[in-house]
Structure formats: C-alpha cells, structure tokens
Motif scaffolding. Structure first.
Motif, PDB file in Angstrom:
ATOM      1  N   MET A 172     -66.127  -9.387 -20.312  1.00 17.47           N
ATOM      2  CA  MET A 172     -66.861  -9.066 -20.590  1.00 17.47           C
ATOM      3  C   MET A 172     -65.917  -8.148 -21.972  1.00 17.47           C
ATOM      4  O   MET A 172     -65.432  -8.018 -22.414  1.00 17.47           O
ATOM      5  N   LEU A 173     -67.927  -7.692 -23.268  1.00 19.29           N
ATOM      6  CA  LEU A 173     -67.710  -8.088 -23.648  1.00 19.29           C
ATOM      7  C   LEU A 173     -68.537  -6.354 -24.187  1.00 19.29           C
ATOM      8  O   LEU A 173     -69.617  -5.536 -24.149  1.00 19.29           O
ATOM      9  N   LEU A 174     -67.373  -5.637 -24.139  1.00 19.83           N
ATOM     10  CA  LEU A 174     -67.649  -4.113 -24.655  1.00 19.83           C
ATOM     11  C   LEU A 174     -68.360  -3.022 -25.887  1.00 19.83           C
ATOM     12  O   LEU A 174     -67.386  -3.236 -26.824  1.00 19.83           O
ATOM     13  N   SER A 175     -68.711  -2.475 -25.973  1.00 19.52           N
ATOM     14  CA  SER A 175     -68.827  -2.327 -28.357  1.00 19.52           C
ATOM     15  C   SER A 175     -69.225  -1.541 -28.201  1.00 19.52           C
ATOM     16  O   SER A 175     -68.687  -0.196 -27.081  1.00 19.52           O
ATOM     17  N   ARG A 176     -68.026  -1.077 -29.529  1.00 21.06           N
ATOM     18  CA  ARG A 176     -67.829   0.162 -29.598  1.00 21.06           C
ATOM     19  C   ARG A 176     -68.535   1.037 -30.395  1.00 21.06           C
ATOM     20  O   ARG A 176     -67.804   1.587 -31.774  1.00 21.06           O
ATOM     21  N   LYS A 194     -57.449  -6.134 -20.525  1.00 19.79           N
ATOM     22  CA  LYS A 194     -58.383  -6.661 -21.973  1.00 19.79           C
ATOM     23  C   LYS A 194     -57.896  -7.510 -22.740  1.00 19.79           C
ATOM     24  O   LYS A 194     -56.381  -7.923 -22.770  1.00 19.79           O
ATOM     25  N   ILE A 195     -58.193  -8.234 -23.406  1.00 17.48           N
ATOM     26  CA  ILE A 195     -57.831  -8.958 -24.303  1.00 17.48           C
ATOM     27  C   ILE A 195     -57.829  -8.931 -26.023  1.00 17.48           C
ATOM     28  O   ILE A 195     -59.443  -8.431 -26.839  1.00 17.48           O
ATOM     29  N   ALA A 196     -56.779  -9.010 -26.808  1.00 14.03           N
ATOM     30  CA  ALA A 196     -56.901  -8.451 -28.305  1.00 14.03           C
ATOM     31  C   ALA A 196     -57.089  -9.481 -29.351  1.00 14.03           C
ATOM     32  O   ALA A 196     -56.514 -11.273 -30.058  1.00 14.03           O
ATOM     33  N   VAL A 197     -58.165  -9.635 -29.334  1.00 11.68           N
ATOM     34  CA  VAL A 197     -59.228 -10.697 -29.742  1.00 11.68           C
ATOM     35  C   VAL A 197     -59.409 -10.369 -32.209  1.00 11.68           C
ATOM     36  O   VAL A 197     -58.696  -8.867 -31.545  1.00 11.68           O
ATOM     37  N   HIS A 208     -62.723  -7.890 -22.585  1.00 10.81           N
ATOM     38  CA  HIS A 208     -62.129  -8.315 -21.599  1.00 10.81           C
ATOM     39  C   HIS A 208     -62.230  -9.567 -20.747  1.00 10.81           C
ATOM     40  O   HIS A 208     -63.565 -10.366 -20.936  1.00 10.81           O
ATOM     41  N   GLY A 209     -60.892 -10.291 -20.324  1.00 16.29           N
ATOM     42  CA  GLY A 209     -60.877 -11.994 -19.921  1.00 16.29           C
ATOM     43  C   GLY A 209     -60.050 -12.122 -19.389  1.00 16.29           C
ATOM     44  O   GLY A 209     -58.861 -11.152 -18.910  1.00 16.29           O
ATOM     45  N   PRO A 210     -59.691 -13.580 -19.268  1.00 13.59           N
ATOM     46  CA  PRO A 210     -58.817 -13.785 -17.897  1.00 13.59           C
ATOM     47  C   PRO A 210     -57.546 -13.577 -18.634  1.00 13.59           C
ATOM     48  O   PRO A 210     -56.834 -13.758 -19.954  1.00 13.59           O
ATOM     49  N   MET A 211     -56.151 -13.732 -17.952  1.00 12.79           N
ATOM     50  CA  MET A 211     -55.489 -12.813 -18.337  1.00 12.79           C
ATOM     51  C   MET A 211     -54.124 -14.656 -18.685  1.00 12.79           C
ATOM     52  O   MET A 211     -55.014 -15.711 -17.948  1.00 12.79           O
ATOM     53  N   GLY A 212     -53.960 -14.157 -20.243  1.00 13.44           N
ATOM     54  CA  GLY A 212     -52.835 -15.767 -20.418  1.00 13.44           C
ATOM     55  C   GLY A 212     -53.709 -16.792 -21.510  1.00 13.44           C
ATOM     56  O   GLY A 212     -53.627 -18.521 -21.717  1.00 13.44           O
TER      57      GLY A 212
END
Length: 284
Positions: A172-176, A194-197, A208-212
């Motif tokens: 999931m890509l949520l616009s800022r 939530k993933i820290a890209v 937001h994506g799969p953990m790990g």
C-alpha cells in the motif's frame, strides 16, 4: 492510454432528454417533501403546543417555520437529484460514444483491497469497464463506516490485473499530499505494516508492506513506481495505490465525472503504474 471522445461530458445539457432516459426524480422529490414534513412536524408540534399554552396566536409562527423547512429541504433534494440526473446522462452518452460498458450502481462488489470489504451499504457507482488497450475498471466506491451514527465514505478507484510472472507482495502506497476531500486508505490489523523506505519515493508516499521484506520492497519500488518518470505522473494529484492478489488498485478523490482532464489523468495513472510494475519484472 485509451484515445477517448470526451465531447459527451461537455456538450450542452438537454434536461428533457436526460429525464427521458433516467428514472424521473419527481417521486424522489415527493418522498423528500414527505420525509421533511414528518421530521419537521414532530418538533414543531411540540413547540406549537408550548406556544399555544402561552399565546395561541404564536402557533402560526411554528406552522410558518415548518413550511419554510419543508420547502428548503425539497429544494435541496431536487437540486441534488438534478445534478445526479445530468451526471449520469452525460456518463451514459460518454460510454456509448466510446463503446464502454457503463453500470450506474453495482451493489456489494466483490474485489480485493482495503476499502471494498469495509463498512456497510457497500456499492460501486458510475462504474466503467474498459477492454483495450488493457482490461480495467474505473468507478467510485461508497460505503458507511460503522453501524451507529455511520459516516458515509467514498473513494474514486481504478483497478486492473497485473501481468507478472511472479506474484507481487501486498503493498500500500499512501500519498503524503494534502488529504482534503480525500479519504485515505484504511490501515488496520489486516493491512501490511509500515516500511521505512528511502529516496524520493519516500517523500511522496508512506509505504506499507510485508514484515521483514524491507530490502525487497525497496528494490521493487526503485525499479518500478519510484522511477522519476513514474513518480512525476503519480504525484500530479493525490493518489493512493494498493497491489494485492495480482491487482493494482488506484484510489483518488475522483476518478469518474464530467471533467475530461480528470479522465485523462486517471487513465494516464493506470497506464503508467501498471506498465511500470509489469515491464521491469517481465524483462528479467
């Protein structure tokens, strides 16, 4: 991107033709007037009784106020109904001119994604189905969040199946960008974490994506949606994206309507996002 004829969206409005091809709004207005009369009548009856005890002549004040309330409610509903009749008349003509399949209302649609299974009274409205140059669906999804004092919510959407040799992770890509006029995608226990890209894409979207699997997600986005040419398209207006069960789902405040520029924009976003996700993967 489909080459469409947009003249039906901006041609002069023919009210008589619109009502001839759309279920008439007269009954709706009559129902609205009746409901308004009931809703206004109950409190005004109570007020009228108190006024009558004080001064019988003041009862007519309550009656006059009630008539004004009913007339204002009827006018509001009538105008809303007229706008809906015009909108659907234009969209139906637009669909015919471009040989698209148009469905005004789809109750309880069955689709993957964060918004399509939440709330109650779920339905898709003004749904268009395209068959070429790729198959995809565009419309507006509405529902009511909660069961008591429910909040009506809506998202414009566009969805298409992705052609990739291996399934993509649920992302999931949520616009800022500013969220005024737009409900963000719901994030809950069933959605990815939530993933820290990093990089320019991280300035435009919360991911937001799969953990790990942070490094895998970063690499995937860097070679697809976070390329400069893709980011330029995806950040023209606020848009959220979801990749789930082999589908790309795009959410925006509005995807279908009578504005040709909005149509061109959403078709460009679908074409760009789907193409970005497919080409690098299928090429190796």
């Amino acid at each position: 991107m489909p080459d469409l004829d947009y003249t039906a969206l901006t041609d002069p409005y023919d009210r008589k033709a619109a009502h001839a091809t759309t279920k008439a709004g007269g009954a709706s207005v009559a129902v609205a007037v009746g409901c308004s009369a009931v809703l206004a009548g109950v409190p005004l009856t109570v007020v009228g009784l108190f006024l009558a005890m004080w001064d019988p002549r003041l009862v007519w004040v309550a009656v006059a106020v009630g008539i004004v309330v009913v007339l204002l409610a009827a006018r509001f509903v009538h105008r809303s109904r007229e706008r809906q009749v015009e909108r659907r008349w234009r969209l139906a003509r637009f669909a015919r001119a471009n040989r698209l399949h148009y469905t005004p209302v789809v109750p309880s649609p069955s689709r993957p994604g964060a918004v399509f299974n939440m709330g109650i009274n779920r339905q898709s409205e003004d749904q268009f189905t395209f068959s070429e140059p790729r198959s995809f669906t565009v419309g507006r999804h509405v529902c009511t969040a909660g069961y008591r004092n429910g909040v009506p919510m809506s998202w414009g959407f566009a969805t298409t199946r992705l052609s990739t040799p291996a399934p993509l992770p649920h992302l999931m890509l949520l616009s800022r960008a500013d969220s005024r006029g737009h409900f963000p995608l719901p994030v809950g226990p069933a959605t990815p974490v939530k993933i820290a890209v990093t990089g320019p894409g991280a300035d435009a979207f919360t991911v937001h994506g799969p953990m790990g699997r942070r490094d895998e997600v970063q690499a995937l986005l860097d070679r697809t949606l976070f390329r400069p040419e893709a980011l330029e398209v995806l950040t023209t207006r606020r848009v959220d994206l979801e990749m789930v069960d082999g589908c790309l789902i795009i959410h925006a405040a509005e995807t279908v309507g009578t504005d040709p520029e909005t149509w061109r924009w959403v078709l460009e976003v679908v074409t760009c996002a789907a193409g970005s996700l497919e080409v690098p993967v299928t090429s190796g």
